[in-house]
Enzyme design. Structure first.
Site: not given
Ligand SMILES: C=C1C[C@]23C[C@@]1(O)CC[C@H]2[C@@]12CCC[C@@](C)(C(=O)O1)[C@H]2[C@@H]3C(=O)O
Ligand SMILES: O=C(O)CCC(=O)C(=O)O
Ligand SMILES: [Fe+2]
Length: 355
Positions: A230, A232, A287, A297
């Site tokens: 994904h 961010d 990533h 982890r």
């Molecule tokens: C601010 C945010 C980024 C995120 C979605 C969220 O609302 C809160 C969780 C974040 C996270 C963490 C894990 C990976 C990710 C892709 C997900 O599924 O939830 C990211 C979100 C993002 O960056 O889109």
């Molecule tokens: O676990 C990790 O190193 C990556 C976490 C991550 O990509 C995320 O929280 O968006």
């Molecule tokens: Fe991420």
């Protein structure tokens, strides 16, 4: 009497597609629900030790930090940051509170579920519904305060967790603000230009989230996925990873490259909003996290972006470089609209904004 995980499923009135369907500690072989098909570069891809295929390490105090950051973002979409000023004792405390949280029995963690609409709480990653298989991962998202949820987990003993998380978020916000200046300097953008480009309607707080990620030891790591590939969504993410490796970034023409944990360093990833703001000059980095058999982890990801109602447009001095006018590659989008688009379309969201 203690409730079991199946009781939680039976009794919970909420839609449960965001809950973890498994008590990781009770399974000794990988259930079908968690077996991922082999595909290009899966599971581990190739790891390349040595400088050629590792992301740059940048010292925040380096007088050339902005230039180095610019180069790292153009070429890699990520870098490791040292001399960032975050006390290691704080990171250790956050890590140990995070371990304390994830070590709770599964049915206890379910007491602090995140609502399907988002916010603070325990659950699967938000990208989970895009995949037919579950990830070997559990998360706890903190948006603002964690008090209400922590109270459900430890009614008489929630303060230790909350104080540490609050302190970490405060320090992360300060660090993120310093990094934002460095990103802007690297793009040759003044703070005023940034303010007018990301039109700030009102004075609402920045959009931030702290995501605690847990990847328990996995009985069959070559067929499981920690966190699926994904990008961010926000401007950038600052990640602390425990001493166990697992984070990988995709490098065009090379494949998956492991970001090895470096004592005291934080990983910084370019997110989609910075991709748009820089008119594609700093591409957001794809990533993922892979898992392992021996160690539990942990990673702590701090997401930083402008307030939800800010409008993000490609920055104008990047749109016109010198005499040659470079057309904006993306249409303007509000942070909220982009987050909603991402929720619906995942990695396709960025291409939907292309002009
Ligand atoms: C601010 C945010 C980024 C995120 C979605 C969220 O609302 C809160 C969780 C974040 C996270 C963490 C894990 C990976 C990710 C892709 C997900 O599924 O939830 C990211 C979100 C993002 O960056 O889109
Ligand atoms: O676990 C990790 O190193 C990556 C976490 C991550 O990509 C995320 O929280 O968006
Ligand atoms: Fe991420």
């Amino acid at each position: 009497m203690a409730s079991t995980l199946s009781q939680v499923f039976r009794d919970n009135p909420l839609p449960l597609n965001h809950i973890i369907p498994l008590d990781f500690t009770s399974v000794h072989s990988l259930p079908e629900s968690h077996v991922w098909p082999a595909f290009d570069g899966f599971p581990f891809g190739t790891t390349y030790p040595g400088e050629k295929f590792s992301i740059p390490i940048i010292d925040l105090m380096d007088p050339n930090a902005a230039q180095l950051v610019g180069h790292a973002c153009e070429k890699w979409g990520a870098f490791q940051l040292t001399s960032h000023g975050l006390p290691s004792i704080l990171t250790d405390d956050v890590e140990s509170q995070t371990r304390r949280l994830f070590a709770l029995p599964a049915h206890e963690k379910m007491k602090a579920l995140r609502l399907p609409s988002g916010g603070t709480g325990y659950g699967q990653a938000r990208i989970s519904p895009f995949y037919p298989k579950f990830m070997w991962h559990e998360g706890f998202t903190i948006m603002g305060s964690a008090v209400d949820h922590a109270r459900k987990l430890w009614p008489d003993d929630y303060k230790g967790f909350c104080d540490v998380m609050e302190d970490y978020q405060k320090k992360m916000k300060e660090l993120a603000e310093s990094l934002l200046h460095i990103f802007l300097e690297s793009l040759d953008i003044s703070k005023e230009e940034y303010r007018s480009t990301t039109i700030q309607r009102g004075h609402k707080a920045c959009n931030t989230a702290l995501q605690l990620n847990s990847y328990p030891p996995c009985p069959d790591p070559n067929r499981a996925m920690g966190l699926a590939p994904h990008t961010d969504s926000l401007l950038f993410t600052i990640v602390h990873q425990s001493h166990t490796s697992g984070l990988q970034i995709l490098r065009d023409g090379v494949g998956w490259i492991t970001v090895f944990p470096l004592e005291g360093a934080l990983v910084v990833n370019v997110g989609d909003l910075l991709h748009i703001l820089s008119n594609g000059r700093y591409p957001s980095v794809l990533h993922r996290a892979v898992v392992n058999q021996a160690e539990h982890r942990i990673s702590l990801a701090y997401f930083y972006g402008p307030p939800a109602d800010s409008l993000i447009s490609p920055l104008c001095n990047l749109v016109s470089s010198g005499q040659q006018v470079v057309a904006p590659r993306y249409r303007s989008v509000s942070v909220k609209e982009y987050v909603d688009l991402k929720e619906k379309h995942k990695e396709k969201a960025l291409s939907l904004l292309r002009l």
